[in-house]
Design an enzyme around this catalytic site. Sequence first.
Site, short mmCIF file in Angstrom:
data_model
loop_
_atom_site.label_atom_id
_atom_site.label_comp_id
_atom_site.label_asym_id
_atom_site.label_seq_id
_atom_site.Cartn_x
_atom_site.Cartn_y
_atom_site.Cartn_z
N ARG A 69 0.84 -1.20 0.00
CA ARG A 69 0.00 0.00 0.00
C ARG A 69 0.88 1.25 0.00
O ARG A 69 0.55 2.27 -0.61
CB ARG A 69 -0.87 -0.06 1.26
CG ARG A 69 -1.96 0.94 1.32
CD ARG A 69 -3.17 0.50 0.54
NE ARG A 69 -4.17 1.54 0.60
CZ ARG A 69 -5.44 1.39 0.32
NH1 ARG A 69 -5.89 0.21 -0.09
NH2 ARG A 69 -6.29 2.38 0.40
N ILE A 96 -8.57 4.88 0.69
CA ILE A 96 -8.04 5.71 1.76
C ILE A 96 -6.66 6.22 1.33
O ILE A 96 -5.80 5.42 0.94
CB ILE A 96 -7.88 4.88 3.07
CG1 ILE A 96 -9.22 4.24 3.46
CG2 ILE A 96 -7.35 5.76 4.19
CD1 ILE A 96 -10.34 5.20 3.65
N LEU A 97 -6.50 7.53 1.34
CA LEU A 97 -5.22 8.11 0.92
C LEU A 97 -4.15 7.88 1.98
O LEU A 97 -4.44 7.87 3.19
CB LEU A 97 -5.40 9.60 0.65
CG LEU A 97 -6.26 9.91 -0.59
CD1 LEU A 97 -6.71 11.36 -0.59
CD2 LEU A 97 -5.51 9.57 -1.88
N THR A 110 -15.45 14.72 -0.62
CA THR A 110 -16.89 14.84 -0.49
C THR A 110 -17.46 13.48 -0.15
O THR A 110 -17.05 12.45 -0.70
CB THR A 110 -17.53 15.44 -1.76
OG1 THR A 110 -18.93 15.54 -1.55
CG2 THR A 110 -17.25 14.62 -3.01
N HIS A 111 -18.42 13.48 0.79
CA HIS A 111 -18.94 12.22 1.33
C HIS A 111 -20.46 12.30 1.43
O HIS A 111 -21.00 13.33 1.86
CB HIS A 111 -18.33 11.98 2.71
CG HIS A 111 -18.78 10.69 3.32
ND1 HIS A 111 -18.26 9.46 2.94
CD2 HIS A 111 -19.71 10.44 4.25
CE1 HIS A 111 -18.87 8.51 3.62
NE2 HIS A 111 -19.75 9.07 4.43
N ASP A 143 -7.89 13.65 6.65
CA ASP A 143 -6.76 13.30 7.52
C ASP A 143 -6.49 11.81 7.32
O ASP A 143 -6.94 11.24 6.34
CB ASP A 143 -7.04 13.70 8.98
CG ASP A 143 -8.24 12.95 9.56
OD1 ASP A 143 -8.74 12.00 8.91
OD2 ASP A 143 -8.67 13.31 10.67
N GLY A 145 -7.67 9.24 8.77
CA GLY A 145 -8.74 8.31 9.12
C GLY A 145 -9.75 8.13 8.01
O GLY A 145 -9.60 8.66 6.91
#
Length: 209
Positions: A69, A96-97, A110-111, A143, A145
């Site tokens: 990853r 996930i970055l 955006t979520h 962030d 998470g």
Amino acid sequence: MSQSAARLVVLVSGSGTNLQALLDAVAEPAFGARVVAVGADRDGIEGLARAERAGVPWFVHRVSDFATRDAWDEALAASITEHKPDLVVSAGFMKILGPRVLTAFPVVNTHPSLLPAFPGAHAVRDALAYGVRVTGCTVHFVDGGVDTGPVIAQRAVAVEDGDDEHSLHERIKTVERGLLVEVVGRLLREGGTVRGRHVYFGSQRKDPQ
Ligand code: GAR
């Protein structure tokens, strides 16, 4: 953020309607930005076709093509860096970055829920299953998470009797596209300050009561 046309890199994983909203917005010079590249974690998606049609360079890094990853994160960060963005927008990017991307650039996501309710990949399904009567969308800084970064703006959408995941998500996305364009535009024009959990546009420094 820069005074001349700001540089946006947009990350996508699917249909890219939020990307399209940004492409449409930046076509107006007063918006003050350009989408300089689109990145994806998979091939053959409509989001990349939208980039192609708009003449915007694009790149793909699939997690499965990397041994770790961390190697994927490094490759993604390198490709983003090539385009020197002022801001990275995760617009339906379903990965996930990692730290290399997140330490190098400010990233907004955006979520499709009112965070902190229903984080993760199935926000609309989870909201329906819970039985909430109001959900919505959130634009937030990213962030380390899962959908945990400071909230920039939110908009509510009512759940209607008879909604399924598709109908509710489409109604949220209509609102979400407008919110994303508004937030990105304001961040670029006015700047943004993060103080703990709180985000302020421009020079506002007042703490919440
Ligand atoms: C949007 O609703 C976005 O919030 C969501 O995917 C959709 C992408 O639509 N993202 C997530 O669920 C991330 N957890 P689009 O590809 O048409 O812009």
